[in-house]
Write a protein that holds these residues in place. Structure first.
Motif, PDB file in Angstrom:
ATOM      1  N   UNK A   1      -3.630  -5.093 -12.138  1.00  0.00           N
ATOM      2  CA  UNK A   1      -3.836  -6.508 -12.453  1.00  0.00           C
ATOM      3  C   UNK A   1      -4.996  -6.549 -13.824  1.00  0.00           C
ATOM      4  N   UNK A   2      -5.810  -5.438 -14.113  1.00  0.00           N
ATOM      5  CA  UNK A   2      -6.455  -5.585 -15.328  1.00  0.00           C
ATOM      6  C   UNK A   2      -5.640  -5.449 -16.291  1.00  0.00           C
ATOM      7  N   UNK A   3      -4.518  -4.576 -16.371  1.00  0.00           N
ATOM      8  CA  UNK A   3      -3.611  -4.669 -17.346  1.00  0.00           C
ATOM      9  C   UNK A   3      -2.783  -6.172 -17.398  1.00  0.00           C
TER      10      UNK A   3
ATOM     11  N   UNK B   1      -7.689   2.923 -12.687  1.00  0.00           N
ATOM     12  CA  UNK B   1      -7.392   4.177 -11.990  1.00  0.00           C
ATOM     13  C   UNK B   1      -6.159   4.482 -11.509  1.00  0.00           C
ATOM     14  N   UNK B   2      -5.218   3.528 -11.667  1.00  0.00           N
ATOM     15  CA  UNK B   2      -3.713   3.763 -11.150  1.00  0.00           C
ATOM     16  C   UNK B   2      -3.784   3.107  -9.918  1.00  0.00           C
ATOM     17  N   UNK B   3      -4.670   2.250  -9.548  1.00  0.00           N
ATOM     18  CA  UNK B   3      -4.646   1.411  -8.447  1.00  0.00           C
ATOM     19  C   UNK B   3      -4.117  -0.101  -8.599  1.00  0.00           C
ATOM     20  N   UNK B   4      -3.879  -0.589  -7.617  1.00  0.00           N
ATOM     21  CA  UNK B   4      -3.476  -2.075  -7.599  1.00  0.00           C
ATOM     22  C   UNK B   4      -4.465  -2.984  -8.931  1.00  0.00           C
TER      23      UNK B   4
ATOM     24  N   UNK C   1      -2.698  11.613   2.205  1.00  0.00           N
ATOM     25  CA  UNK C   1      -2.805  10.948   3.652  1.00  0.00           C
ATOM     26  C   UNK C   1      -3.744   9.770   3.682  1.00  0.00           C
ATOM     27  N   UNK C   2      -4.203   9.319   2.727  1.00  0.00           N
ATOM     28  CA  UNK C   2      -4.689   7.730   2.618  1.00  0.00           C
ATOM     29  C   UNK C   2      -4.093   7.375   1.308  1.00  0.00           C
ATOM     30  N   UNK C   3      -3.752   6.059   1.404  1.00  0.00           N
ATOM     31  CA  UNK C   3      -3.109   5.350   0.165  1.00  0.00           C
ATOM     32  C   UNK C   3      -4.237   5.061  -0.875  1.00  0.00           C
ATOM     33  N   UNK C   4      -5.609   4.910  -0.426  1.00  0.00           N
ATOM     34  CA  UNK C   4      -6.472   4.234  -1.279  1.00  0.00           C
ATOM     35  C   UNK C   4      -7.410   5.382  -1.970  1.00  0.00           C
ATOM     36  N   UNK C   5      -7.592   5.539  -3.387  1.00  0.00           N
ATOM     37  CA  UNK C   5      -8.322   6.665  -3.756  1.00  0.00           C
ATOM     38  C   UNK C   5      -9.717   6.594  -3.635  1.00  0.00           C
ATOM     39  N   UNK C   6     -10.715   7.257  -3.980  1.00  0.00           N
ATOM     40  CA  UNK C   6     -12.249   7.225  -3.454  1.00  0.00           C
ATOM     41  C   UNK C   6     -12.645   6.306  -4.225  1.00  0.00           C
ATOM     42  N   UNK C   7     -12.229   5.728  -5.478  1.00  0.00           N
ATOM     43  CA  UNK C   7     -12.827   4.734  -6.353  1.00  0.00           C
ATOM     44  C   UNK C   7     -12.990   3.367  -5.533  1.00  0.00           C
TER      45      UNK C   7
ATOM     46  N   UNK D   1       0.875  -1.245  -0.126  1.00  0.00           N
ATOM     47  CA  UNK D   1       0.019  -0.008   0.013  1.00  0.00           C
ATOM     48  C   UNK D   1       0.773   1.160  -0.009  1.00  0.00           C
ATOM     49  N   UNK D   2       1.983   1.281   0.307  1.00  0.00           N
ATOM     50  CA  UNK D   2       3.073   2.366   0.344  1.00  0.00           C
ATOM     51  C   UNK D   2       3.975   2.732  -0.732  1.00  0.00           C
ATOM     52  N   UNK D   3       3.610   1.783  -1.741  1.00  0.00           N
ATOM     53  CA  UNK D   3       4.635   1.678  -2.885  1.00  0.00           C
ATOM     54  C   UNK D   3       3.876   3.131  -3.809  1.00  0.00           C
ATOM     55  N   UNK D   4       4.873   3.763  -4.451  1.00  0.00           N
ATOM     56  CA  UNK D   4       4.458   5.111  -5.328  1.00  0.00           C
ATOM     57  C   UNK D   4       3.616   4.116  -6.350  1.00  0.00           C
ATOM     58  N   UNK D   5       2.465   4.761  -6.663  1.00  0.00           N
ATOM     59  CA  UNK D   5       1.709   4.180  -7.811  1.00  0.00           C
ATOM     60  C   UNK D   5       2.149   3.991  -9.200  1.00  0.00           C
ATOM     61  N   UNK D   6       2.714   5.042  -9.560  1.00  0.00           N
ATOM     62  CA  UNK D   6       3.346   4.814 -11.079  1.00  0.00           C
ATOM     63  C   UNK D   6       4.407   3.897 -11.157  1.00  0.00           C
ATOM     64  N   UNK D   7       5.444   4.093 -10.071  1.00  0.00           N
ATOM     65  CA  UNK D   7       6.320   2.858 -10.194  1.00  0.00           C
ATOM     66  C   UNK D   7       6.043   1.471 -10.017  1.00  0.00           C
ATOM     67  N   UNK D   8       5.137   1.377  -8.888  1.00  0.00           N
ATOM     68  CA  UNK D   8       4.295  -0.063  -8.767  1.00  0.00           C
ATOM     69  C   UNK D   8       3.787  -0.388 -10.060  1.00  0.00           C
ATOM     70  N   UNK D   9       2.958   0.282 -10.804  1.00  0.00           N
ATOM     71  CA  UNK D   9       2.361  -0.080 -12.303  1.00  0.00           C
ATOM     72  C   UNK D   9       3.311  -0.527 -12.994  1.00  0.00           C
ATOM     73  N   UNK D  10       4.343   0.136 -13.428  1.00  0.00           N
ATOM     74  CA  UNK D  10       5.492  -0.021 -14.082  1.00  0.00           C
ATOM     75  C   UNK D  10       6.046  -1.368 -13.973  1.00  0.00           C
ATOM     76  N   UNK D  11       6.361  -1.547 -12.612  1.00  0.00           N
ATOM     77  CA  UNK D  11       7.009  -2.671 -12.156  1.00  0.00           C
ATOM     78  C   UNK D  11       6.163  -3.887 -12.322  1.00  0.00           C
ATOM     79  N   UNK D  12       5.016  -3.874 -11.894  1.00  0.00           N
ATOM     80  CA  UNK D  12       4.166  -4.863 -11.983  1.00  0.00           C
ATOM     81  C   UNK D  12       3.810  -5.346 -13.452  1.00  0.00           C
TER      82      UNK D  12
END
Length: 368
Positions: free
Chosen positions: A154-156, A147-150, A274-280, A87-98
């Motif tokens: 996984x969809x990609x 939307x930039x979440x985990x 302040x929170x790792x999860x987007x509203x979606x 949950x603490x990973x930077x979203x863009x870096x996490x997505x690129x890595x995954x």
């Protein structure tokens, strides 16, 4: 996405050689050990940057290494578990890595002559919507928002899985989609939902809760690795729990909010980092997304844990933790939140965080 993964290479023993990426991490190590001691595998190959404790033939290196195919020599099935879900990973870096890791794993498997790849996804890819049928079958459309979440990662990865057999004839792909995973060491947006002082319920919604204990996930992964089940495979305990049953089992009280207030608070806090999860992600605690485990059951698999037992395990594991909208709170924040009678769940424990952020910005500090 799949045909039978049971084809054997000429001249090979009937027992397969199975490789696992992320084999030194908690889930990968558990699966590697399970396969090694199960008696149905010729050899287990552990793939990771460092050696783990499980009994395996270790071939070390990053999963994103273009030379991964060389480490897959002699492998029949590849189970790809090297997914960053922190949950603490930077979203863009996490997505690129995954995404890169999945691309490399699939391409390397095809190049090395591996005939079966198993990928771990989530039932969240179906999306949580008020008109979802109960339960969702394996072939239900994927309606989650990328939307930039985990879940977006996984969809990609699932898109890559869907085109892999066409791009690499002879390769079959199995995708496991577990419900909300619980168990020792599991820390997700959904497990943190139950760390709040009160349970957030969005007015006018009817959520249901379905869990997948990590032990049941491991046995499902073993089934997939051994070719006992293939294609898209949802994994979950039987049935589901209503919000009322969740509250009765946990003894927790609810705090009901209008949707606009809950979503607005989540958006604001996420925007302030302040929170790792987007509203979606609130959709998953608002609307149903329970799945059918029929395909696994027809293959002979049975869940060991009921939803009630899995939820009980979750409550034990989070004891002593406090969170609001997936943000872990310190002792001072938690005490303030627990003592604030009448405070809304969306804001319980987070008002102090907002004030702290404003002070740091005025003073030139940064929010960590």
């Amino acid at each position: 996405m799949s045909s039978s993964p049971d084809r054997k290479r000429p001249g090979r023993t009937s027992k397969p050689t199975i490789a696992v990426t992320g084999a030194a991490a908690r889930l990968g190590e558990a699966l590697t050990g399970k396969l090694a001691f199960g008696g149905e595998v010729r050899r287990v190959v552990g793939l990771d940057a460092e050696r783990g404790a499980a009994p395996a033939t270790w071939r070390l290196g990053e999963v994103t290494d273009p030379h991964l195919a060389e480490r897959l020599s002699g492998v029949d099935t590849l189970v790809h578990l090297a997914v960053d879900s922190d949950l603490n990973s930077e979203p863009r870096e996490r997505t690129a890595r995954n995404v890169r890791a999945a691309q490399t794993a699939i391409t390397a498997a095809a190049a090395a002559g591996v005939h079966h790849v198993v990928l771990l996804s989530t039932a969240m890819v179906y999306g949580a919507l008020p008109d979802n049928p109960l339960p969702l079958e394996d072939d239900a459309p994927l309606r989650a928002t990328p939307d930039g979440t985990l879940v977006g990662d996984l969809l990609e990865i699932e898109r890559l899985a869907a085109i892999a057999p066409r791009a690499h004839p002879g390769l079959t792909v199995t995708v496991l989609r577990p419900a909300a995973i619980v168990g020792p060491g599991v820390d997700t947006y959904l497990t943190r939902h139950f760390e709040a002082p009160r349970l957030l319920v969005v007015r006018g919604t009817k959520p249901v809760w379905q869990f997948c204990h990590i032990d049941d996930l491991l046995s499902a992964l073993e089934y997939a690795a051994l070719g006992k089940v293939n294609g898209v495979v949802p994994v979950a305990s039987d049935g589901w729990l209503t919000q009322e049953e969740i509250e009765e089992i946990s003894g927790m009280r609810r705090m009901e909010l209008p949707e606009g207030l809950a979503v607005g608070a989540a958006e604001r806090l996420h925007r302030l980092h302040l929170t790792p999860a987007p509203a979606s992600d609130l959709q998953y605690v608002m609307h149903p997304w329970a799945v059918s485990n029929k395909k696994l059951r027809e293959a002979g698999w049975e869940p060991v844990f009921t939803n009630e037992e899995a939820f009980g395990q979750l409550l034990e594991d989070i004891d002593g933790h406090h969170a609001a909208l997936a943000r872990r709170l310190g002792k001072k924040d938690a005490a303030a939140g627990l003592g604030a009678a009448g405070a809304t769940v969306a804001l319980v424990g987070t008002a102090a965080l907002v004030r702290r952020a404003r002070r740091k910005r005025r003073g030139g500090g940064s929010v960590t």
